[in-house]
Design a protein around this motif. Structure first.
Motif, PDB file in Angstrom:
ATOM      1  N   ASP A 564       0.821  -1.216   0.000  1.00  0.00           N
ATOM      2  CA  ASP A 564       0.000   0.000   0.000  1.00  0.00           C
ATOM      3  C   ASP A 564       0.854   1.264   0.000  1.00  0.00           C
ATOM      4  O   ASP A 564       0.372   2.347  -0.312  1.00  0.00           O
ATOM      5  CB  ASP A 564      -0.984   0.001   1.176  1.00  0.00           C
ATOM      6  N   PHE A 610      -1.262  -5.709   3.994  1.00  0.00           N
ATOM      7  CA  PHE A 610      -1.157  -4.890   2.787  1.00  0.00           C
ATOM      8  C   PHE A 610       0.069  -3.979   2.822  1.00  0.00           C
ATOM      9  O   PHE A 610       0.391  -3.348   1.833  1.00  0.00           O
ATOM     10  CB  PHE A 610      -2.411  -4.032   2.609  1.00  0.00           C
ATOM     11  N   PRO A 613       3.013  -7.223   1.860  1.00  0.00           N
ATOM     12  CA  PRO A 613       2.088  -8.294   1.490  1.00  0.00           C
ATOM     13  C   PRO A 613       2.702  -9.689   1.590  1.00  0.00           C
ATOM     14  O   PRO A 613       3.919  -9.872   1.472  1.00  0.00           O
ATOM     15  CB  PRO A 613       1.715  -7.947   0.053  1.00  0.00           C
TER      16      PRO A 613
END
Length: 667
Positions: A564, A610, A613
């Motif tokens: 992210d 996230f 990951p």
């Protein structure tokens, strides 16, 4: 010798009460706080407590298997608004301080959070997550069954992605909702939507006269590509918005002075990307002029201490004195956090700093005193009153039974010299039932970030390893906060360089100075950046006999596109993006050196991480397994990057048990 107290266990964190968010009540005679614990259903619950500063006992004001937080008193002290998930999703509730049941104030479909009173007590401003076409007049809270059906329906729909920032570790996949600011007229019980732009808005403060609100947001067209956070004021009568900053940085924790003529805030201009120290800024409302109070300082403002039991928010921004001559704030320095005061001409004074972690504070102008939340390595939390005469008075006795029963190791602070002459700080924990003439296995712990700080706070995982019979070393290598701008910036574009040699120097120093460590039984572990460094270490030296890598990075090429934060963090930390020089990113990737790994490696990773990951762990596992290396992979269902700190209790226990099992087997 035999210890009178028993050794700590993996499950013991479930017995802890964790305090947060101290708040003086109007008048300064009492304060409230939040206590978070794990109940008999193995779920987190948080409750509001109230205590007079002149008394030793507190009163619990909320009950049930729910999470309550963000209590805020009305200016007259007769009511307290707070957020609670007692109706299944966080909404605002009101309590009369003289007793009675709590009343639900909001029924927004997606909840309501972070309430703040206007100075006259007529209004409450809060955040609500809304779609662009939502009408706040007909908001309806969904029932549990309706919410489950909506969730199931979404699972059967494709996710259409058209934004760069379409996911985050905290929220998962984003939808089109935005955090908007809503005003509640308390007497008439009606709502007014204050903001509506296609952006997330963060309320900061309301002016003393009630005419202006202060909020932060990125309202630029290129917001999806930026990490800017500007400050704005809004005139509540005309709804006119005035931009205070110039899209040149990130500004936060902002607040009006008592007269409303000035604003103080933290912020920085990304001069050193994610390693930039915060500055303390003052804005003049009338002229718009900005001044910097902290130009001559070389310390991080705010609390950057890392721990694994700090549940609940306590972080404070700068707080004004009543006469507007000075500001109070927390700062991070050399493994500790403390409370500071600064005058408007930059004269800095330490109000309280010791070998511990001040995790929050509240200031009362009438008594000119503070409530401090303090954690130490051997005491998870307590509240204290700091008076004018610098006298510190303990107000609570949290976890008293636990602390009477369980042995905790007091850390020894050490300082060693890196290869290039820099001083590096660290701490050593002796094992449970320690005997000087015995030899003990050893574990090096490496923190994440990398721009964070280990220090003088309670850390269950570190204490657990000591309880299991290990000597534990944890350090702040270059890249850590707490030692100035040059130091925290020093690992950028040099991952696996000076930071790696700092850690190896720490091992060398410890083995040379502590004869009770068995140098043939060394282990290493860390999470996030600490997981990357664990991967780097085992692929560049065979001196460790066991390693556990947690929520790690193994391949910077793929990290760029799957994390992210990968699309900006890669450039921040390595000085280049994927297409700039993929070959160079591969040079920084532990996966490239997998053939060199001889250390038995346990890989721990959350399925819903996230930030780093799970494919990062998968790539490393498959590569090492294909090479017939000694490796094992544990995947935690439903867990994100915060597994070790706020994950499901049963998963946190499993994680700790796997770490101990691996080290027990190989060390």
């Amino acid at each position: 010798m035999s210890e009178e107290k028993r050794a700590l266990t993996a499950e013991d964190f479930t017995r802890l009460e964790v305090y947060s968010d101290p708040r003086f009540t109007p008048g300064g005679e009492a304060y409230t706080y939040i206590s978070t614990a794990i109940n008999d259903k193995n779920e987190y619950e948080s409750h509001l407590f109230h205590q007079k500063v002149s008394e030793s006992k507190s009163s619990q004001w909320t009950f049930g298997n729910v999470k309550n937080s963000s209590p805020r008193f009305s200016p007259d002290g007769k009511k307290v608004v707070f957020q609670s998930n007692r109706s299944s999703i966080p909404q605002l509730w009101m309590l009369n301080t003289n007793g009675g049941e709590a009343k639900q104030l909001t029924f927004f479909k997606n909840g309501a959070v972070s309430p703040v009173w206007s100075k006259d007590g007529n209004y409450i401003i809060f955040h609500a997550s809304l779609n662009q076409d939502d009408n706040i007049e007909n908001q309806k809270e969904l029932s549990k069954e309706e919410r489950q059906k909506e969730k199931k329906d979404k699972e059967n729909e494709p996710l259409v992605v058209n934004r760069l920032k379409y996911k985050s570790d905290a929220k998962g996949f984003h939808d089109h909702k935005r955090s908007q600011l809503i005003l509640l007229d308390v007497e008439n019980e009606n709502f007014t939507q204050l903001t509506s732009a296609d952006a997330d808005h963060s309320f900061q403060d309301i002016s003393p006269d009630g005419n202006l609100i202060l909020f932060s947001a990125n309202l630029n067209e290129d917001a999806d590509y930026e990490l800017i956070s500007d400050l704005f004021t809004m005139d509540l009568k005309t709804k006119k918005i005035n931009k205070l900053t110039c899209s040149d940085g990130a500004y936060h924790h902002a607040g009006f002075s008592p007269s409303g003529k000035k604003i103080a805030c933290f912020g920085h201009g990304f001069t050193h990307k994610g390693a930039t120290l915060n500055e303390l800024y003052i804005f003049d409302i009338k002229t718009g002029e900005r001044s910097t109070i902290s130009e001559q300082w070389d310390m991080q403002l705010g609390d950057l201490m890392i721990g694994d039991t700090r549940l609940g928010e306590s972080e404070n921004g700068p707080v004004w004195s009543e006469d507007e001559d000075s500001l109070f704030f927390l700062a991070t320095d050399h493994g500790a956090t403390g409370l500071y005061q600064v005058s408007l001409n930059s004269e800095l004074k330490v109000l309280y700093k010791d070998d511990n972690h001040v995790f929050g504070f509240s200031y009362d102008a009438g008594t000119n005193s503070f409530i401090l939340g303090i954690s130490t390595p051997t005491n998870p939390c307590n509240f204290y009153q700091l008076k004018q005469d610098d006298k510190l008075i303990r107000l609570t006795n949290a976890n008293a039974d636990f602390l009477e029963e369980v042995h905790l190791s007091e850390p020894e602070t050490l300082t060693f010299t890196a290869k290039d002459g820099w001083e590096i700080q660290g701490w050593l924990l002796r094992p449970y039932d320690f005997e000087e003439d015995k030899k003990y296995p050893f574990v090096l712990e490496i923190h994440g970030g990398p721009h964070a700080m280990y220090g003088q706070t309670f850390f269950h995982e570190l204490q657990l390893l000591a309880a299991k019979g290990y000597v534990v070393l944890y350090t702040n290598p270059r890249g850590s906060h707490g030692y100035g701008q040059e130091f925290v910036d020093a690992c950028r574009t040099d991952y696996g360089g000076g930071d790696y040699t700092d850690l190896m120097s720490a091992i060398d120093y410890t083995l040379e100075n502590y004869s009770f460590i068995d140098e043939t039984r060394l282990g290493v572990t860390g999470g996030s950046y600490g997981g990357f460094m664990t991967n780097w270490i085992v692929s560049h030296t065979n001196r460790f006999k066991a390693a556990v890598t947690q929520r790690s990075i193994s391949n910077w090429i793929s990290f760029y596109g799957v994390s992210d934060i990968g699309f900006f963090f890669t450039e921040w930390e390595h000085g280049l993006n994927l297409l700039d020089d993929p070959a160079k990113l591969w040079e920084f990737s532990p996966l490239k050196y997998a053939e060199n790994v001889e250390t038995p490696l346990l890989i721990l990773h959350g399925e819903l991480d996230f930030r780093c990951p799970i494919e990062q762990g998968e790539q490393l596992f498959i590569t090492l397994k294909h090479l017939r290396k000694d490796v094992e992979f544990v995947r935690f269902p439903g867990a994100n990057h915060e597994l070790s700190r706020s994950g499901k209790p049963e998963m946190r226990i499993e994680r700790l048990n796997h770490i101990c099992r691996w080290f027990d087997e190989y060390l």
